[in-house]
Design a protein around this motif. Structure first.
Motif, PDB file in Angstrom:
ATOM      1  N   GLY A 113      -0.701  20.614   5.886  1.00 12.47           N
ATOM      2  CA  GLY A 113      -1.325  19.471   6.541  1.00 12.47           C
ATOM      3  C   GLY A 113      -0.943  18.154   5.888  1.00 12.47           C
ATOM      4  N   ILE A 114      -0.936  18.137   4.542  1.00  8.90           N
ATOM      5  CA  ILE A 114      -0.558  16.918   3.823  1.00  8.90           C
ATOM      6  C   ILE A 114       0.904  16.570   4.091  1.00  8.90           C
ATOM      7  N   ALA A 115       1.770  17.572   4.015  1.00  6.54           N
ATOM      8  CA  ALA A 115       3.205  17.339   4.211  1.00  6.54           C
ATOM      9  C   ALA A 115       3.501  16.809   5.607  1.00  6.54           C
ATOM     10  N   GLU A 116       2.911  17.439   6.621  1.00  4.86           N
ATOM     11  CA  GLU A 116       3.186  17.023   7.997  1.00  4.86           C
ATOM     12  C   GLU A 116       2.624  15.636   8.288  1.00  4.86           C
ATOM     13  N   SER A 117       1.504  15.287   7.689  1.00  2.00           N
ATOM     14  CA  SER A 117       0.918  13.963   7.922  1.00  2.00           C
ATOM     15  C   SER A 117       1.769  12.849   7.336  1.00  2.00           C
ATOM     16  N   ARG A 118       2.639  13.211   6.365  1.00  2.00           N
ATOM     17  CA  ARG A 118       3.507  12.225   5.739  1.00  2.00           C
ATOM     18  C   ARG A 118       4.946  12.315   6.245  1.00  2.00           C
ATOM     19  N   GLY A 119       5.161  13.132   7.276  1.00  2.00           N
ATOM     20  CA  GLY A 119       6.498  13.263   7.837  1.00  2.00           C
ATOM     21  C   GLY A 119       7.346  14.329   7.189  1.00  2.00           C
TER      22      GLY A 119
ATOM     23  N   GLN B 116     -12.193  32.791 -16.439  1.00  2.00           N
ATOM     24  CA  GLN B 116     -10.927  32.167 -16.048  1.00  2.00           C
ATOM     25  C   GLN B 116     -10.701  32.296 -14.548  1.00  2.00           C
ATOM     26  N   GLY B 117     -11.006  33.474 -14.011  1.00  2.00           N
ATOM     27  CA  GLY B 117     -10.835  33.687 -12.577  1.00  2.00           C
ATOM     28  C   GLY B 117     -11.757  32.814 -11.751  1.00  2.00           C
ATOM     29  N   ALA B 118     -13.003  32.667 -12.198  1.00  2.00           N
ATOM     30  CA  ALA B 118     -13.966  31.838 -11.473  1.00  2.00           C
ATOM     31  C   ALA B 118     -13.546  30.371 -11.492  1.00  2.00           C
ATOM     32  N   MET B 119     -13.127  29.879 -12.650  1.00  2.00           N
ATOM     33  CA  MET B 119     -12.726  28.479 -12.759  1.00  2.00           C
ATOM     34  C   MET B 119     -11.459  28.205 -11.956  1.00  2.00           C
ATOM     35  N   SER B 120     -10.528  29.139 -11.967  1.00  2.00           N
ATOM     36  CA  SER B 120      -9.298  28.974 -11.193  1.00  2.00           C
ATOM     37  C   SER B 120      -9.603  28.965  -9.704  1.00  2.00           C
ATOM     38  N   SER B 121     -10.533  29.798  -9.300  1.00  2.00           N
ATOM     39  CA  SER B 121     -10.937  29.857  -7.896  1.00  2.00           C
ATOM     40  C   SER B 121     -11.565  28.538  -7.447  1.00  2.00           C
ATOM     41  N   ILE B 122     -12.399  27.965  -8.293  1.00  2.00           N
ATOM     42  CA  ILE B 122     -13.009  26.662  -7.985  1.00  2.00           C
ATOM     43  C   ILE B 122     -11.948  25.568  -7.930  1.00  2.00           C
ATOM     44  N   ALA B 123     -10.992  25.626  -8.859  1.00  2.00           N
ATOM     45  CA  ALA B 123      -9.948  24.605  -8.935  1.00  2.00           C
ATOM     46  C   ALA B 123      -9.123  24.538  -7.652  1.00  2.00           C
ATOM     47  N   ILE B 124      -8.926  25.669  -6.989  1.00  2.00           N
ATOM     48  CA  ILE B 124      -8.166  25.676  -5.732  1.00  2.00           C
ATOM     49  C   ILE B 124      -8.786  24.705  -4.733  1.00  2.00           C
ATOM     50  N   CYS B 125     -10.091  24.795  -4.582  1.00  2.00           N
ATOM     51  CA  CYS B 125     -10.783  23.971  -3.589  1.00  2.00           C
ATOM     52  C   CYS B 125     -10.890  22.519  -4.030  1.00  2.00           C
ATOM     53  N   VAL B 126     -11.302  22.305  -5.270  1.00  2.00           N
ATOM     54  CA  VAL B 126     -11.500  20.935  -5.751  1.00  2.00           C
ATOM     55  C   VAL B 126     -10.171  20.181  -5.809  1.00  2.00           C
ATOM     56  N   CYS B 127      -9.125  20.837  -6.279  1.00  2.00           N
ATOM     57  CA  CYS B 127      -7.807  20.194  -6.334  1.00  2.00           C
ATOM     58  C   CYS B 127      -7.271  19.913  -4.934  1.00  2.00           C
ATOM     59  N   GLY B 128      -7.609  20.765  -3.984  1.00  2.00           N
ATOM     60  CA  GLY B 128      -7.201  20.503  -2.610  1.00  2.00           C
ATOM     61  C   GLY B 128      -7.808  19.213  -2.084  1.00  2.00           C
ATOM     62  N   ILE B 129      -9.067  18.976  -2.433  1.00  2.00           N
ATOM     63  CA  ILE B 129      -9.741  17.737  -2.013  1.00  2.00           C
ATOM     64  C   ILE B 129      -9.119  16.527  -2.698  1.00  2.00           C
ATOM     65  N   PHE B 130      -8.945  16.615  -4.024  1.00  2.00           N
ATOM     66  CA  PHE B 130      -8.370  15.493  -4.777  1.00  2.00           C
ATOM     67  C   PHE B 130      -6.939  15.190  -4.321  1.00  2.00           C
ATOM     68  N   THR B 131      -6.151  16.233  -4.105  1.00  2.00           N
ATOM     69  CA  THR B 131      -4.762  16.040  -3.693  1.00  2.00           C
ATOM     70  C   THR B 131      -4.685  15.373  -2.334  1.00  2.00           C
ATOM     71  N   SER B 132      -5.551  15.774  -1.425  1.00  2.00           N
ATOM     72  CA  SER B 132      -5.570  15.172  -0.093  1.00  2.00           C
ATOM     73  C   SER B 132      -5.873  13.683  -0.165  1.00  2.00           C
ATOM     74  N   ILE B 133      -6.767  13.297  -1.075  1.00  2.00           N
ATOM     75  CA  ILE B 133      -7.144  11.893  -1.220  1.00  2.00           C
ATOM     76  C   ILE B 133      -6.049  11.104  -1.933  1.00  2.00           C
ATOM     77  N   LEU B 134      -5.554  11.650  -3.056  1.00  2.00           N
ATOM     78  CA  LEU B 134      -4.546  10.937  -3.850  1.00  2.00           C
ATOM     79  C   LEU B 134      -3.227  10.770  -3.091  1.00  2.00           C
ATOM     80  N   ALA B 135      -2.906  11.756  -2.245  1.00  2.00           N
ATOM     81  CA  ALA B 135      -1.647  11.681  -1.493  1.00  2.00           C
ATOM     82  C   ALA B 135      -1.618  10.492  -0.544  1.00  2.00           C
ATOM     83  N   LEU B 136      -2.788   9.997  -0.172  1.00  2.00           N
ATOM     84  CA  LEU B 136      -2.840   8.836   0.730  1.00  2.00           C
ATOM     85  C   LEU B 136      -2.300   7.574   0.076  1.00  2.00           C
ATOM     86  N   PHE B 137      -2.303   7.530  -1.249  1.00  2.00           N
ATOM     87  CA  PHE B 137      -1.900   6.336  -1.964  1.00  2.00           C
ATOM     88  C   PHE B 137      -0.502   6.448  -2.574  1.00  2.00           C
ATOM     89  N   MET B 138       0.218   7.511  -2.204  1.00  2.00           N
ATOM     90  CA  MET B 138       1.556   7.718  -2.765  1.00  2.00           C
ATOM     91  C   MET B 138       2.644   7.674  -1.692  1.00  2.00           C
TER      92      MET B 138
END
Length: 225
Positions: free
Chosen positions: A138-144, A203-225
């Motif tokens: 979704g991020i890639a396609e939104s940026r061409g 480690q598994g629980a934290m990695s699992s959480i990171a998938i979702c939280v990083c997805g949110i942060f990446t979606s937001i930060l990608a707007l400014f790059m």
């Protein structure tokens, strides 16, 4: 035969069969490199190339699967809900770790693409390499960018993270299980999480959480790059 190849059921059946083959190979070999997604992709590409089947024919059914990426992205919210107690306990480490991880991933890709003077399309495709496929496409396609290149970059990042995560933790003397899990999930999404689960329950629980939280942060930060 033309009627079969142009039917949506052809793309759906081929994808399902290739995925089942990938799962079977992974279970038999137990190798991290034998990821079902990677194997399924290679099998489908090989069959289309050998038999000269047009990509448009496959996409009659393949596009239906692609359409499911949206609902899959929304379902990721359940993961945070199930891990809500762990998230409450380590809220600040999760927030800061995922933010730094997302920024480092995007920044490094952008810097390298600028250094090697890559096209904007390739840059847009590679930027979200460290988040799960549903979000990355979704991020890639939104940026061409190209969905195929984005998906390939995600798989490669996941495989590398799953293979080298324990080694990196050892080399850099990262002993905190929270840090190990967050770093693995932030860099290599679901594939890395499978390895994080082998490293330990926390480690598994934290990695699992990171998938979702990083997805949110990446979606937001990608707007400014």
């Amino acid at each position: 035969m033309d009627a079969v190849l142009t039917s949506p059921f052809f793309g759906l059946a081929l994808t399902a069969a290739a995925w089942c083959l990938g799962v079977w190979v992974q279970k038999k070999t137990k190798w991290v490199l034998c990821n079902p997604l990677l194997i399924a992709s290679l099998v489908i590409i090989a069959l289309l190339a050998v038999f000269g089947i047009p990509l448009e024919d496959y996409n009659q059914g393949g596009d239906i699967i692609k359409m499911m990426l949206g609902p899959v992205t929304a379902v990721l919210a359940l993961n945070i809900y199930y891990q809500r107690q762990t998230l409450k306990e380590y809220f600040m480490p999760v927030l800061v770790g995922c933010l730094v991880g997302s920024a480092a991933s995007l920044g490094s890709v952008l810097a390298l693409c600028r250094l090697f003077e890559m096209e904007d399309m390739l840059t847009a495709s590679l930027l979200p390499k460290s988040v799960t496929t549903a979000i990355a496409v979704g991020i890639a396609e939104s940026r061409g960018g190209a969905a195929g290149i984005a998906a390939a970059a995600v798989v490669l990042a996941g495989v590398v993270g799953a293979v080298f995560a324990p080694l990196f933790a050892k080399w850099f003397r990262v002993t905190d299980p929270v840090a190990q899990g967050l770093a693995t999930g932030a860099c290599s999404h679901a594939l890395g999480t499978t390895k994080a689960m082998e490293m330990g329950e926390l480690q598994g629980a934290m990695s699992s959480i990171a998938i979702c939280v990083c997805g949110i942060f990446t979606s937001i930060l990608a707007l400014f790059m």
